[in-house]
Design an enzyme around this catalytic site. Structure first.
Site, PDB file in Angstrom:
ATOM      1  CE  LYS A  59      -2.498   2.687   3.497  1.00  0.00           C
ATOM      2  NZ  LYS A  59      -3.112   2.692   4.833  1.00  0.00           N
ATOM      3  CD1 TRP A  71     -12.753  -1.159   0.294  1.00  0.00           C
ATOM      4  CD2 TRP A  71     -11.704  -2.640   1.577  1.00  0.00           C
ATOM      5  NE1 TRP A  71     -12.918  -2.397  -0.273  1.00  0.00           N
ATOM      6  CE2 TRP A  71     -12.282  -3.327   0.500  1.00  0.00           C
ATOM      7  CE3 TRP A  71     -10.983  -3.363   2.525  1.00  0.00           C
ATOM      8  CZ2 TRP A  71     -12.185  -4.702   0.331  1.00  0.00           C
ATOM      9  CZ3 TRP A  71     -10.877  -4.734   2.352  1.00  0.00           C
ATOM     10  CH2 TRP A  71     -11.472  -5.397   1.281  1.00  0.00           C
ATOM     11  CG  HIS A  72      -6.889   2.104   4.358  1.00  0.00           C
ATOM     12  ND1 HIS A  72      -5.624   1.577   4.584  1.00  0.00           N
ATOM     13  CD2 HIS A  72      -7.759   1.249   4.960  1.00  0.00           C
ATOM     14  CE1 HIS A  72      -5.740   0.448   5.278  1.00  0.00           C
ATOM     15  NE2 HIS A  72      -7.024   0.240   5.507  1.00  0.00           N
ATOM     16  CE1 TYR A  73     -14.490   5.541   1.853  1.00  0.00           C
ATOM     17  CE2 TYR A  73     -13.700   3.636   0.633  1.00  0.00           C
ATOM     18  CZ  TYR A  73     -14.658   4.241   1.435  1.00  0.00           C
ATOM     19  OH  TYR A  73     -15.769   3.532   1.829  1.00  0.00           O
TER      20      TYR A  73
END
Length: 596
Positions: A427, A528-530
């Site tokens: 990531k 899903w770390h927006y």
């Protein structure tokens, strides 16, 4: 029929996340007994007209605080504020407690696969073509995520200006209630030791802290595979002061615009039957509406309520309450890329337990698992599956429904031995690529248009290339060779050619930067770390008050300019507790005449 790399890779990661623990051991208490203040939104009705302290009567229900969004930040915030004040928490989804797909890790994939209107996960696709999900359940993202728990770094806390002492009191408040030490599985041990072998050091052992090197973090899954969400933090609330409404879909925030500045006065929501309701905050000094709907929901609600770029609002005939061009802007999602590592024997299932925190702006994590039964091969595996196009080696724009349907028909042909393996995930820590969120219509149930512009900034692309090369070294490390019982010759084959079942997706020519850059772009997915859309200094001030209006705050990941730690849920829960205490302290000082 031969299965494609796209198909197999998609299925393997979903399998590794889906078949983990069985929901068996442990005591069970009906959730209604533990949380008697949670009720259907249709039960909300104002009392008969009568004098109301600080409220003014008129048959309305008045609260000191209305918290919109019962998610990762909203639950700890509401629980904390209820210690002294009357709080209404409104959540558009249902409860996680009676939902087996949410509660048990064994069913992790089923929530993400459920595309119905009652699902705890709401599916959306960014304009980039990357498939994504947002929570629609009490507990928010903690009810549908992979569970990894790790704090923000000390430098992050200092940079954003938080009170370090209170931060270090707020994290443990969360941890004592919902966080556990993971069962350290063999695959995770191999990844841990391999990271150290390639120089991601030192070994920081088990810790919640964000430290350079290799560590084992916490998890919100207990030893029985049961998920403990932010909703359980509501058990710490003052039951007499808290009302929680589920299936309450807030359409907009109401404002009094007769003063110099618009003043939030309440919210309009629809219950599970579609009936409209209004809830109001008291006129007492300090009463507020607090939005905690997450990085998608919070800017979305501000726009629907008339706070945003004037021209955009007027196009949809939304009355402009406050013109702010920054609402919905600078949206960021941390891009993730993954490679599959096959083994010649079964591996135990695990979610993310260990992480390599590098000084190159890249985090390396891992998951493992296999699904060898016919049921596993034929079932739908959700956001992590090619059925809905989440993981693939097709460029995002080419992830069509036709490609998805082809995968669904073909994946039954995947050989069982292909499911012996694990995933390495990299990531980008602090992406520079930015996008935006815009309204499509005025329906609060519909997703807005979201663009993230993955890898549009050269720095992000360089980071991904470095991450892929690091994972190549990891696969070649001695702990991996011991774990897979492969020699260097075998590893070279894995790196440069597909094996019989086409399970290897490590790109060829890893010394070719241009080739790796294309691989990064073509295989980008989300972790899903927006975040972003309501940034501090643009939409809210440092106390998270919405600028340009009174009595309105936003407290959640939409205010972040960087995702904290390797995984943000710990800090979002902490922030809910932290700001709850801050607000209580502020009101206490003011009531004592100690104005700041």
């Amino acid at each position: 029929m031969a299965i494609t790399n796209l198909s197999l890779f998609s299925f393997l990661l979903s399998s590794s996340l889906a078949t983990l623990f069985t929901p068996s051991q442990g005591e069970y208490t009906p959730w209604q007994t533990k949380y008697p203040f949670i009720r259907p939104s249709s039960s909300f009705s104002p009392p008969p007209p009568s004098p109301s302290t600080g409220g003014g009567g008129h048959g309305k229900v008045y609260y000191d605080y209305i918290v919109v969004g019962g998610g990762t930040a909203g639950c700890p915030l509401a629980a904390t504020l209820s210690q002294k004040y009357k709080v209404l928490l409104v959540e558009r989804g249902g409860v996680p407690f009676a939902n087996r797909n949410v509660s048990f890790l064994a069913n992790f994939h089923l929530t993400l696969a459920d595309l119905s209107n009652t699902s705890a996960s709401q599916f959306f696709v960014s304009t980039d073509g990357v498939f994504n999900a947002r929570a629609r359940v009490l507990g928010g993202g903690t009810a549908i995520n992979a569970g990894f728990y790790t704090r923000a770094s000390a430098s992050y806390v200092k940079r954003v200006g938080w009170d370090a002492k209170l931060v270090n009191e707020s994290y443990p408040w969360v941890e004592k209630q919902v966080v556990h030490e993971p069962i350290f599985e063999p695959w995770q041990r191999a990844v841990h030791d391999g990271l150290l072998d390639i120089g991601v050091s030192p070994d920081n052992g088990f810790t919640y802290d964000h430290l350079y090197g290799t560590k084992v973090g916490g998890t919100i899954f207990d030893k029985y595979g049961r998920r403990h969400t932010a909703a359980e933090l509501l058990a710490s609330a003052n039951h007499q002061n808290l009302d929680v409404l589920i299936h309450a879909k807030v359409q907009n925030i109401m404002f009094d615009t007769t003063g110099k500045k618009p003043r939030a006065i309440g919210v309009v929501f629809h219950d599970e039957n579609g009936d409209k309701h209004e809830a109001f905050i008291s006129r007492r000094r300090g009463s507020e509406v607090i939005v905690t709907c997450g990085a998608i929901g919070s800017p979305h609600l501000l726009l629907l309520s008339g706070i945003g770029p004037q021209a955009d609002l007027e196009k949809l005939n939304i009355s402009v309450v406050h013109d702010n061009k920054f609402v919905g802007k600078d949206m960021v999602d941390n891009p993730m890329n993954a490679i599959y590592v096959p083994f010649n024997r079964p591996v135990k299932q695990s979610l993310i337990e260990t992480v390599g925190i590098t000084k190159h702006g890249v985090y390396v994590e891992a998951s493992s698992g296999y699904g060898q039964s016919k049921d596993s091969i034929h079932c739908h595996h959700g956001v992590a599956s090619a059925e809905i196009g989440q993981l693939s080696t097709l460029p995002p724009k080419k992830r069509t429904h036709e490609a998805i349907e082809l995968y669904k028909r073909n994946k039954k042909d995947i050989p069982h031995e292909a499911f012996h393996g694990g995933f390495l995930l990299e990531k980008i820590a602090n992406p520079m690529s930015k996008g935006e969120l815009k309204l499509i219509n005025t329906n609060a149930d519909d997703n807005p248009s979201v663009t993230f512009n993955y890898f549009s900034h050269a720095k992000d692309l360089r980071g991904c290339v470095n991450g892929i090369r690091m994972m190549e070294k990891l696969v070649r490390s001695k702990p991996f060779l011991n774990f897979t019982q492969c020699d260097n010759k075998t590893v070279n084959k894995l790196l440069n050619m597909s094996v019989t079942a086409n399970v290897n997706l490590i790109p060829r020519h890893t010394n070719d930067t241009e080739s790796l850059e294309q691989f990064c772009k073509d295989t980008v997915i989300t972790i899903w770390h927006y975040h972003g859309g309501c940034h501090v200094g643009q939409v809210v001030n440092t106390a998270y008050r919405v600028m340009g209006v009174h009595r309105l705050r936003v407290i959640d990941g939409s205010t972040f300019d960087e995702s904290p730690g390797t995984n943000p849920q710990a800090t979002v829960m902490m922030l809910g507790r932290y700001m709850g205490v801050k607000i209580l302290q502020e009101r206490s000082r003011k009531s004592s005449g100690l104005q700041r």
